[in-house]
Design a protein around this motif. Sequence first.
Motif, mmCIF file in Angstrom:
data_model
loop_
_atom_site.group_PDB
_atom_site.id
_atom_site.type_symbol
_atom_site.label_atom_id
_atom_site.label_comp_id
_atom_site.label_asym_id
_atom_site.label_seq_id
_atom_site.Cartn_x
_atom_site.Cartn_y
_atom_site.Cartn_z
ATOM 1 N N ASP B 252 0.828 -1.682 20.621
ATOM 2 C CA ASP B 252 1.435 -1.318 19.350
ATOM 3 C C ASP B 252 0.931 0.068 18.971
ATOM 4 N N ARG B 253 1.671 0.676 18.069
ATOM 5 C CA ARG B 253 1.235 1.972 17.588
ATOM 6 C C ARG B 253 0.799 1.818 16.134
ATOM 7 N N VAL B 254 -0.439 2.240 15.841
ATOM 8 C CA VAL B 254 -0.935 2.153 14.460
ATOM 9 C C VAL B 254 -1.127 3.569 13.937
ATOM 10 N N GLN B 255 -0.474 3.835 12.812
ATOM 11 C CA GLN B 255 -0.613 5.167 12.211
ATOM 12 C C GLN B 255 -1.371 5.032 10.882
ATOM 13 N N LEU B 256 -2.359 5.925 10.689
ATOM 14 C CA LEU B 256 -3.209 5.849 9.488
ATOM 15 C C LEU B 256 -3.157 7.169 8.746
ATOM 16 N N ARG B 257 -3.143 7.071 7.423
ATOM 17 C CA ARG B 257 -3.370 8.249 6.601
ATOM 18 C C ARG B 257 -4.615 7.959 5.758
ATOM 19 N N THR B 258 -5.579 8.820 5.870
ATOM 20 C CA THR B 258 -6.848 8.557 5.187
ATOM 21 C C THR B 258 -7.270 9.772 4.373
ATOM 22 N N ASP B 259 -8.342 9.595 3.638
ATOM 23 C CA ASP B 259 -8.875 10.684 2.825
ATOM 24 C C ASP B 259 -9.406 11.798 3.713
ATOM 25 N N ASP B 260 -10.042 11.394 4.825
ATOM 26 C CA ASP B 260 -10.604 12.379 5.753
ATOM 27 C C ASP B 260 -10.299 11.921 7.170
ATOM 28 N N ALA B 299 -11.614 -2.635 6.344
ATOM 29 C CA ALA B 299 -12.955 -3.051 5.938
ATOM 30 C C ALA B 299 -14.030 -2.171 6.575
ATOM 31 N N GLY B 300 -13.797 -1.749 7.818
ATOM 32 C CA GLY B 300 -14.851 -1.129 8.601
ATOM 33 C C GLY B 300 -14.929 0.379 8.530
ATOM 34 N N LEU B 301 -13.949 1.019 7.883
ATOM 35 C CA LEU B 301 -14.018 2.465 7.775
ATOM 36 C C LEU B 301 -14.636 2.826 6.422
ATOM 37 N N ASP B 302 -15.519 3.795 6.445
ATOM 38 C CA ASP B 302 -16.132 4.196 5.173
ATOM 39 C C ASP B 302 -15.275 5.217 4.446
ATOM 40 N N VAL B 303 -14.121 5.549 5.028
ATOM 41 C CA VAL B 303 -13.220 6.539 4.441
ATOM 42 C C VAL B 303 -12.089 5.787 3.737
ATOM 43 N N ALA B 304 -11.578 6.306 2.650
ATOM 44 C CA ALA B 304 -10.469 5.663 1.935
ATOM 45 C C ALA B 304 -9.196 5.722 2.783
ATOM 46 N N VAL B 305 -8.555 4.565 2.949
ATOM 47 C CA VAL B 305 -7.322 4.486 3.741
ATOM 48 C C VAL B 305 -6.149 4.423 2.784
ATOM 49 N N TYR B 306 -5.209 5.370 2.911
ATOM 50 C CA TYR B 306 -4.052 5.399 2.007
ATOM 51 C C TYR B 306 -2.880 4.590 2.559
ATOM 52 N N GLU B 307 -2.733 4.662 3.876
ATOM 53 C CA GLU B 307 -1.517 4.058 4.433
ATOM 54 C C GLU B 307 -1.791 3.623 5.873
ATOM 55 N N VAL B 308 -1.321 2.441 6.218
ATOM 56 C CA VAL B 308 -1.400 1.982 7.603
ATOM 57 C C VAL B 308 -0.005 1.517 8.016
ATOM 58 N N VAL B 309 0.494 2.082 9.106
ATOM 59 C CA VAL B 309 1.802 1.645 9.620
ATOM 60 C C VAL B 309 1.609 1.120 11.036
ATOM 61 N N VAL B 310 2.013 -0.121 11.247
ATOM 62 C CA VAL B 310 1.930 -0.688 12.599
ATOM 63 C C VAL B 310 3.345 -0.763 13.149
ATOM 64 N N SER B 311 3.613 -0.120 14.289
ATOM 65 C CA SER B 311 4.927 -0.304 14.898
ATOM 66 C C SER B 311 4.779 -0.975 16.245
#
Lengths: 286, 338
Positions: B252-260, B299-311
Motif C-alpha cells: 500500500d502507499r501511505v502519504q503523510l503530511r506532518t509539522d516537520d 502514536a509513535g511519531l513525536d511530530v504532529a501529523v496533519y493528514e494520513v492517506v492510505v491508498s
Amino acid sequence: MTATSVGPAPSAAPEPGRFAAEWRAGVMVWRREMIHFLRNRTGMAVSLLQPLLFLYILGIGLSRMFSGPGSSSDYMVFLFPGVLVMAAQAPAISVGASIVWDRESGFLREMLVAPVRRSTLLVGKCLGGATVAACQGGVVLASAGLTGIPYRLGMFAELLAELVLASLAMTVMGAVVAVRTRRVRTFHTVLTVLTAPLVFLSGLMFPVSAMPAWMAAVTVVNPLTYAVDAMRRSVLSHYDAPAGSRLFDPVRWGGHAVPPLLSVALVAAFCAVVVAAASRAFSRTE
Amino acid sequence: MFGAGQRAARRPAAAGAAPAAHADPPAVRMRGVVKSYGGREAVRGIDLTVAQGETFAFLGPNGAGKTTTIRMLCTLAAPSAGSIEIAGHDTRTAPRQVRRSLGLVFQETTLDPELTAEENLRFHADLYALPAAGLGGRIDAMLGLVGLRERRNSLVRTFSGGMQRRLEIARGLMHRPRLLFLDEPTIGLDPQTRAQVWTHLAEIRRREGTTVFLTTHYLDEAEQCDRIAIIDEGRIVAEGSPDALKAVIGSDRVQLRTDDDEAAAALLRARFGLEPAVADDGITVRVADGARLVPAVCAGLDVAVYEVVVSRPSLDDVFLHFTGRDIRDDRTGAGGLS
C-alpha cells in the motif's frame, strides 16, 4: 465465492425435439420477414409501381410496334408473365440485402449463436422473401384482365404456384451472394450486375425465338427463362394465341420444345442446388 | 519475480473457485486453447476454469486475443488446438448444447429495431425452442428484471442505448443459460446507465444464480467481480480475485503530511524501519498493510501529523504491471466482435 448467489441453480431448458425446434425457428424467421413487410407499407407500394408502369406504359407503347399477325394485345399477354417476375424481383432480392444488413447491424449474430442449423435460418429467410415477393407479384397478377387474359381459377392457381417458384429462384440467387458479402453496398452492386443480363436474356421482354443464335444459347442456362416460359405456357392454355406468331414460341432444346413441367422441375432443382450451396457457405465456421 | 507473482495470485483464486464440492461441471473449462489465423497466433495456449455461479472478468489490451477467445467460447470460431467445454459440453462436438447453455450480450446491439421489445424476446424463445407454456410469464419476469415492463410493446428503434442494452440482457437470460457472456456491456453508456446495468446484473446473479463472464475496460467494474483474468499477447498473464491480484503488487502507499516532514521521516526510518521518500507535498512510504501502520504512526511519531492517506494498489496498477500498458489508453478503440 459469490456471497449473493442464493437462488436455485438455473436449469437449462429441456432439449426439445430436433425437428420441432428447427421448424419453430424456421417459422419464426419467416414470420419476421412478414412483419417487416407489413410494417413497411410505403416500400410495398413503391416497389409495385415499377412493374405496373412497365406493363401498362412500356407494354402498351411497345405493343403498337408489333405488326405480326393477331391483335396488339398479344404483346401485353406475352409480356405479362415477365412483368410478374419483375414485380417479384425487387422484394426477392431485398432478402439477400436484409441478410447482409442483419450482419452489418448485428442481428445476424443473435441467430448465428442460437442452437439451430444455419440452413434452417437460411431456408426460413428465403421462403419469407419468396412469400413477400409472390404477394407483390400477386397484386400484378390480379390485374391480368386489363391485358386481355381471362380470369380462370385453374390458370391463376397455376400462375401463382409458378410465381412462388420464380420468386424463390430469385431469392436464393440473392441469398447465395449475400452469405459471401459483408457490405450492403457491395451486395447491391453485385446484384445489379447479375440481374440485368438475367432479365434481358430470359425471353421476358422479347421472345427467345427472335434472338440471334448466340444470344438464344445464353438463355438456355438462365433459370428465369424456364420460370417465364412455364408461366407463359399456363397463360396460353387459356388464351387463343394467333397461329404463326413467334412471340409465343416455347423454349426449345435443339428444336424440341421443353415441356412446361420440365421447366418447373428445372427451376425447382435450381432453387434446391443454390440453397444447398448458400447453406454450406453460411454454415462455415472459422 | 514475475512467475512468483503469478503463483501468488493463483493460489487464493483456486481456493475460491472450488465449487460446493459436487459433480457440476465448471461453467467454462479451456485447456491448451490455441487459435491461429493463417500462421498468426491470436491465442497461444489458454487454460482457464470458471466455476458455476462466479462472476468473472476478462481483461486485456486491444489485440490481446480477448475477442478471439470469446468467439471460440460461443462457438462462432473453432480452436486450432486444445479444447473448450461450456457447462460440460465440448464446443466442437456438442455446439447445440453449448449454445443452449449460453446467453450472449455483445458489444454492439443485436436486437431487431423494427420489432417490439416483446417480439424480440419471442423471437429468441422460438430460436431456442422454449416451451410455450409459461412463456408469457417468463417474458414478463425478464422485462421486469431490467425495468422495461412498461415498454414491452414499443419498437426497439425508439429505445435509448441503455434500454437496448438492458433488453439484450433480458433476452440473453430468457432461456435460463448457465452462463451469461457480456462483451463490454456498459461501453458507450453514461455513468448513471452503467450503474443501472450493474444493479440489474447483481439482481440477476441473486435471482437466477447465473455465471457471469464479461469483458470490460472499466476497472471499477472488474473490481465487482469474483475473479479476473488478464490476457496479453494471446496468453493469460494473471488470474485471481481482485484482492489477490492487487496483493501481487504488494504494498500500500501511505502519504503523510506532518509539522516537520524531515523529522518525521527520520523517525519512520529509526523506529519503524521504513524507507520514506520526502517530497514537497509530504512523505510517501510503501508498506504491506497501510491501515495497520496508521495508528502506530500517529502514536509513535513525536511530530504532529496533519493528514494520513492510505491508498491500496488499484487494478490499474495491476493491469499496468502485467501488460505494461495503461488500460485507459485502450478504452476508446475497443474492438468489436463481428
